[in-house]
Design a protein around this motif. Sequence first.
Motif, mmCIF file in Angstrom:
data_model
loop_
_atom_site.group_PDB
_atom_site.id
_atom_site.type_symbol
_atom_site.label_atom_id
_atom_site.label_comp_id
_atom_site.label_asym_id
_atom_site.label_seq_id
_atom_site.Cartn_x
_atom_site.Cartn_y
_atom_site.Cartn_z
ATOM 1 N N ARG A 59 1.023 -1.182 0.021
ATOM 2 C CA ARG A 59 0.098 -0.270 0.043
ATOM 3 C C ARG A 59 0.792 1.107 0.064
ATOM 4 O O ARG A 59 0.587 2.239 -0.809
ATOM 5 C CB ARG A 59 -0.928 -0.142 1.309
ATOM 6 C CG ARG A 59 -1.770 1.380 1.737
ATOM 7 C CD ARG A 59 -2.820 1.242 0.457
ATOM 8 N NE ARG A 59 -3.794 2.609 0.717
ATOM 9 C CZ ARG A 59 -4.260 3.273 -0.085
ATOM 10 N NH1 ARG A 59 -4.078 2.938 -1.611
ATOM 11 N NH2 ARG A 59 -4.762 4.468 -0.070
ATOM 12 N N ILE A 60 1.992 1.396 0.776
ATOM 13 C CA ILE A 60 2.931 2.250 0.914
ATOM 14 C C ILE A 60 3.520 2.536 -0.703
ATOM 15 O O ILE A 60 3.529 3.652 -0.868
ATOM 16 C CB ILE A 60 3.862 2.337 2.004
ATOM 17 C CG1 ILE A 60 3.006 2.310 3.098
ATOM 18 C CG2 ILE A 60 4.702 3.457 1.854
ATOM 19 C CD1 ILE A 60 3.924 2.227 4.503
ATOM 20 N N ARG A 61 4.074 1.530 -1.067
ATOM 21 C CA ARG A 61 4.649 1.699 -2.491
ATOM 22 C C ARG A 61 3.715 2.221 -3.507
ATOM 23 O O ARG A 61 3.859 3.070 -4.206
ATOM 24 C CB ARG A 61 4.852 0.074 -3.117
ATOM 25 C CG ARG A 61 5.823 0.015 -4.172
ATOM 26 C CD ARG A 61 6.149 -1.150 -4.493
ATOM 27 N NE ARG A 61 5.667 -2.521 -4.111
ATOM 28 C CZ ARG A 61 5.894 -3.237 -3.013
ATOM 29 N NH1 ARG A 61 6.810 -2.835 -2.228
ATOM 30 N NH2 ARG A 61 5.272 -4.127 -2.582
ATOM 31 N N GLN B 286 1.697 6.637 -6.932
ATOM 32 C CA GLN B 286 0.459 7.688 -7.194
ATOM 33 C C GLN B 286 1.229 9.226 -6.891
ATOM 34 O O GLN B 286 1.011 9.966 -7.913
ATOM 35 C CB GLN B 286 -0.746 7.539 -6.330
ATOM 36 C CG GLN B 286 -1.686 6.133 -6.642
ATOM 37 C CD GLN B 286 -2.597 6.010 -5.743
ATOM 38 O OE1 GLN B 286 -2.693 6.733 -4.718
ATOM 39 N NE2 GLN B 286 -3.287 5.060 -5.943
ATOM 40 N N LEU B 287 1.910 9.380 -5.932
ATOM 41 C CA LEU B 287 2.451 10.532 -5.774
ATOM 42 C C LEU B 287 3.633 10.916 -6.880
ATOM 43 O O LEU B 287 3.565 12.001 -7.229
ATOM 44 C CB LEU B 287 3.164 10.580 -4.300
ATOM 45 C CG LEU B 287 3.754 11.954 -3.706
ATOM 46 C CD1 LEU B 287 2.741 13.077 -3.763
ATOM 47 C CD2 LEU B 287 4.260 11.972 -2.308
ATOM 48 N N ASP B 288 4.365 10.047 -7.206
ATOM 49 C CA ASP B 288 5.473 10.184 -8.203
ATOM 50 C C ASP B 288 4.709 10.676 -9.626
ATOM 51 O O ASP B 288 5.154 11.406 -10.242
ATOM 52 C CB ASP B 288 6.209 9.104 -8.224
ATOM 53 C CG ASP B 288 7.067 8.836 -7.067
ATOM 54 O OD1 ASP B 288 7.611 9.949 -6.271
ATOM 55 O OD2 ASP B 288 7.785 7.692 -7.110
ATOM 56 N N ARG B 289 3.755 9.841 -9.613
ATOM 57 C CA ARG B 289 3.009 10.080 -11.147
ATOM 58 C C ARG B 289 2.605 11.604 -11.083
ATOM 59 O O ARG B 289 2.518 12.476 -11.898
ATOM 60 C CB ARG B 289 1.963 9.255 -11.370
ATOM 61 C CG ARG B 289 2.367 7.922 -11.754
ATOM 62 C CD ARG B 289 1.284 6.980 -12.626
ATOM 63 N NE ARG B 289 0.254 6.599 -11.464
ATOM 64 C CZ ARG B 289 0.408 5.604 -10.861
ATOM 65 N NH1 ARG B 289 1.599 4.586 -10.889
ATOM 66 N NH2 ARG B 289 -0.295 5.276 -9.766
ATOM 67 N N ALA B 290 1.832 11.921 -10.091
ATOM 68 C CA ALA B 290 1.168 13.337 -9.616
ATOM 69 C C ALA B 290 2.306 14.262 -10.071
ATOM 70 O O ALA B 290 1.907 15.515 -10.647
ATOM 71 C CB ALA B 290 0.352 13.439 -8.542
ATOM 72 N N LYS B 291 3.394 14.137 -9.285
ATOM 73 C CA LYS B 291 4.473 15.287 -9.261
ATOM 74 C C LYS B 291 5.069 15.462 -10.360
ATOM 75 O O LYS B 291 5.072 16.584 -11.065
ATOM 76 C CB LYS B 291 5.510 14.771 -8.278
ATOM 77 C CG LYS B 291 6.631 15.563 -8.053
ATOM 78 C CD LYS B 291 7.597 15.259 -6.632
ATOM 79 C CE LYS B 291 8.525 14.253 -7.263
ATOM 80 N NZ LYS B 291 9.684 13.961 -6.259
ATOM 81 N N ALA B 292 5.234 14.087 -11.480
ATOM 82 C CA ALA B 292 5.610 14.252 -12.735
ATOM 83 C C ALA B 292 4.766 14.940 -13.600
ATOM 84 O O ALA B 292 5.187 15.847 -14.663
ATOM 85 C CB ALA B 292 6.020 12.952 -13.354
ATOM 86 N N GLU B 293 3.572 14.818 -13.552
ATOM 87 C CA GLU B 293 2.410 15.723 -14.524
ATOM 88 C C GLU B 293 2.606 17.054 -14.073
ATOM 89 O O GLU B 293 2.533 17.845 -14.924
ATOM 90 C CB GLU B 293 0.958 15.009 -14.065
ATOM 91 C CG GLU B 293 0.679 13.482 -14.436
ATOM 92 C CD GLU B 293 -0.556 13.004 -14.067
ATOM 93 O OE1 GLU B 293 -1.410 13.606 -13.587
ATOM 94 O OE2 GLU B 293 -0.813 11.782 -14.476
ATOM 95 N N ALA B 294 2.530 17.226 -12.590
ATOM 96 C CA ALA B 294 2.552 18.902 -12.266
ATOM 97 C C ALA B 294 3.766 19.542 -12.775
ATOM 98 O O ALA B 294 3.811 20.648 -13.455
ATOM 99 C CB ALA B 294 2.346 19.063 -10.883
ATOM 100 N N LYS B 295 5.081 18.865 -13.009
ATOM 101 C CA LYS B 295 5.995 19.274 -13.480
ATOM 102 C C LYS B 295 6.093 19.551 -14.880
ATOM 103 O O LYS B 295 6.780 20.448 -15.520
ATOM 104 C CB LYS B 295 7.547 18.553 -12.966
ATOM 105 C CG LYS B 295 7.750 18.473 -11.692
ATOM 106 C CD LYS B 295 9.180 17.793 -11.273
ATOM 107 C CE LYS B 295 9.776 18.196 -9.948
ATOM 108 N NZ LYS B 295 10.881 17.410 -9.777
ATOM 109 N N ALA B 296 5.417 18.475 -15.647
ATOM 110 C CA ALA B 296 5.322 18.243 -16.975
ATOM 111 C C ALA B 296 4.513 19.788 -17.422
ATOM 112 O O ALA B 296 4.817 20.521 -18.470
ATOM 113 C CB ALA B 296 4.722 17.286 -17.574
ATOM 114 N N ALA B 297 3.284 19.944 -16.765
ATOM 115 C CA ALA B 297 2.419 21.097 -16.958
ATOM 116 C C ALA B 297 3.176 22.263 -16.691
ATOM 117 O O ALA B 297 2.737 23.307 -17.460
ATOM 118 C CB ALA B 297 1.042 20.864 -16.188
#
Length: 58
Positions: free
Chosen positions: A23-25, A30-41
């Motif tokens: 669950r932690i993984r 999920q956090l890493d994906r959201a962070k990458a999307e925000a950086k790309a935007a």
Amino acid sequence: MSQEERDARLGLTGLTGAEREARIRQLREQLDRAKAEAKAALRARRAAGGNAPPRPEA
């Protein structure tokens, strides 16, 4: 916030050790994906010449 409250918010209560690690993984991924999307935007907005905050969608 207590450790029990944190665990409950993250959905970690009642899990075995292996389930908890999985669950932690999942949460980290999920956090890493959201962070990458925000950086790309942000990069795209800067590349387009805009440094203003994004406009709310109507």
